[in-house]
Design a protein around this motif. Sequence first.
Motif, mmCIF file in Angstrom:
data_model
loop_
_atom_site.group_PDB
_atom_site.id
_atom_site.type_symbol
_atom_site.label_atom_id
_atom_site.label_comp_id
_atom_site.label_asym_id
_atom_site.label_seq_id
_atom_site.Cartn_x
_atom_site.Cartn_y
_atom_site.Cartn_z
ATOM 1 N N VAL A 1 0.841 -1.200 0.000
ATOM 2 C CA VAL A 1 0.000 0.000 0.000
ATOM 3 C C VAL A 1 0.877 1.251 0.000
ATOM 4 N N ARG A 2 1.915 1.261 0.831
ATOM 5 C CA ARG A 2 2.842 2.405 0.866
ATOM 6 C C ARG A 2 3.463 2.634 -0.505
ATOM 7 N N SER A 3 3.855 1.564 -1.151
ATOM 8 C CA SER A 3 4.478 1.666 -2.472
ATOM 9 C C SER A 3 3.493 2.216 -3.501
ATOM 10 N N THR A 4 2.282 1.684 -3.499
ATOM 11 C CA THR A 4 1.263 2.129 -4.446
ATOM 12 C C THR A 4 0.949 3.612 -4.280
ATOM 13 N N LEU A 5 0.918 4.081 -3.028
ATOM 14 C CA LEU A 5 0.599 5.482 -2.748
ATOM 15 C C LEU A 5 1.822 6.393 -2.793
ATOM 16 N N GLY A 6 3.002 5.799 -2.956
ATOM 17 C CA GLY A 6 4.216 6.603 -2.996
ATOM 18 C C GLY A 6 4.575 7.186 -1.638
ATOM 19 N N LEU A 7 4.283 6.453 -0.574
ATOM 20 C CA LEU A 7 4.566 6.925 0.781
ATOM 21 C C LEU A 7 5.970 6.523 1.209
ATOM 22 N N ALA A 8 6.599 7.420 1.944
ATOM 23 C CA ALA A 8 7.949 7.155 2.463
ATOM 24 C C ALA A 8 7.989 7.545 3.933
ATOM 25 N N PRO A 9 8.927 6.984 4.689
ATOM 26 C CA PRO A 9 9.046 7.360 6.096
ATOM 27 C C PRO A 9 9.159 8.872 6.241
ATOM 28 N N GLY A 10 8.413 9.419 7.202
ATOM 29 C CA GLY A 10 8.433 10.854 7.448
ATOM 30 C C GLY A 10 7.344 11.618 6.717
ATOM 31 N N ASP A 11 6.660 10.975 5.750
ATOM 32 C CA ASP A 11 5.563 11.644 5.051
ATOM 33 C C ASP A 11 4.449 11.972 6.046
ATOM 34 N N GLU A 12 3.847 13.148 5.883
ATOM 35 C CA GLU A 12 2.743 13.543 6.744
ATOM 36 C C GLU A 12 1.440 13.058 6.137
ATOM 37 N N MET A 13 0.586 12.522 6.982
ATOM 38 C CA MET A 13 -0.712 12.016 6.560
ATOM 39 C C MET A 13 -1.805 12.841 7.233
ATOM 40 N N HIS A 14 -2.939 12.931 6.579
ATOM 41 C CA HIS A 14 -4.096 13.628 7.137
ATOM 42 C C HIS A 14 -5.146 12.579 7.466
ATOM 43 N N ARG B 1 -18.443 6.518 11.219
ATOM 44 C CA ARG B 1 -17.613 5.504 11.863
ATOM 45 C C ARG B 1 -16.461 5.062 10.965
ATOM 46 N N ARG B 2 -16.142 5.889 9.968
ATOM 47 C CA ARG B 2 -15.049 5.589 9.047
ATOM 48 C C ARG B 2 -13.853 6.482 9.343
ATOM 49 N N VAL B 3 -12.685 5.939 9.121
ATOM 50 C CA VAL B 3 -11.444 6.699 9.240
ATOM 51 C C VAL B 3 -10.882 6.852 7.832
ATOM 52 N N ILE B 4 -10.647 8.094 7.434
ATOM 53 C CA ILE B 4 -10.081 8.385 6.123
ATOM 54 C C ILE B 4 -8.654 8.857 6.346
ATOM 55 N N LEU B 5 -7.714 8.175 5.752
ATOM 56 C CA LEU B 5 -6.303 8.513 5.872
ATOM 57 C C LEU B 5 -5.794 8.832 4.477
ATOM 58 N N GLU B 6 -5.245 10.046 4.303
ATOM 59 C CA GLU B 6 -4.766 10.440 2.987
ATOM 60 C C GLU B 6 -3.479 11.228 3.106
ATOM 61 N N ARG B 7 -2.761 11.265 1.990
ATOM 62 C CA ARG B 7 -1.527 12.036 1.986
ATOM 63 C C ARG B 7 -1.868 13.500 2.222
ATOM 64 N N GLN B 8 -1.015 14.184 2.986
ATOM 65 C CA GLN B 8 -1.240 15.584 3.338
ATOM 66 C C GLN B 8 -1.451 16.441 2.085
ATOM 67 N N GLU B 9 -0.602 16.244 1.075
ATOM 68 C CA GLU B 9 -0.719 17.072 -0.126
ATOM 69 C C GLU B 9 -2.014 16.815 -0.889
ATOM 70 N N ASP B 10 -2.554 15.589 -0.796
ATOM 71 C CA ASP B 10 -3.826 15.306 -1.455
ATOM 72 C C ASP B 10 -4.966 16.023 -0.741
ATOM 73 N N ALA B 11 -4.915 16.072 0.587
ATOM 74 C CA ALA B 11 -5.939 16.783 1.360
ATOM 75 C C ALA B 11 -5.904 18.273 1.035
ATOM 76 N N VAL B 12 -4.710 18.848 0.961
ATOM 77 C CA VAL B 12 -4.560 20.271 0.637
ATOM 78 C C VAL B 12 -5.057 20.547 -0.774
ATOM 79 N N ALA B 13 -4.717 19.687 -1.726
ATOM 80 C CA ALA B 13 -5.157 19.875 -3.111
ATOM 81 C C ALA B 13 -6.681 19.823 -3.212
ATOM 82 N N GLU B 14 -7.295 18.942 -2.441
ATOM 83 C CA GLU B 14 -8.755 18.845 -2.453
ATOM 84 C C GLU B 14 -9.379 20.141 -1.925
#
Length: 81
Positions: free
Chosen positions: A19-32, A38-51
């Motif tokens: 999953v990390r590879s598919t999303l391009g996540l690396a150690p230290g990346d900030e997530m939102h 009752r759902r938890v949405i976890l997304e890359r910080q830059e994707d949340a800002v872009a939205e």
Amino acid sequence: MDATLVLGQQGRLVIPAEVRSTLGLAPGDEMHLRVEGRRVILERQEDAVAELRGFASEVSKQRSLVDELLAERRQAAKRSE
């Protein structure tokens, strides 16, 4: 892609390598993280800002949201006098 995560003793989740590879996540990346019902949405910080920026781009440049908010507050204040 689906993955099952196990909540650790200290409340930690490990995102599987695939999953990390598919999303391009690396150690230290900030997530939102946000909760919707009752759902938890976890997304890359830059994707949340872009939205969020995408929402703002739909507002006309001639429109002042600040002026509209101030006008609404003034009207509400007059009604409560």
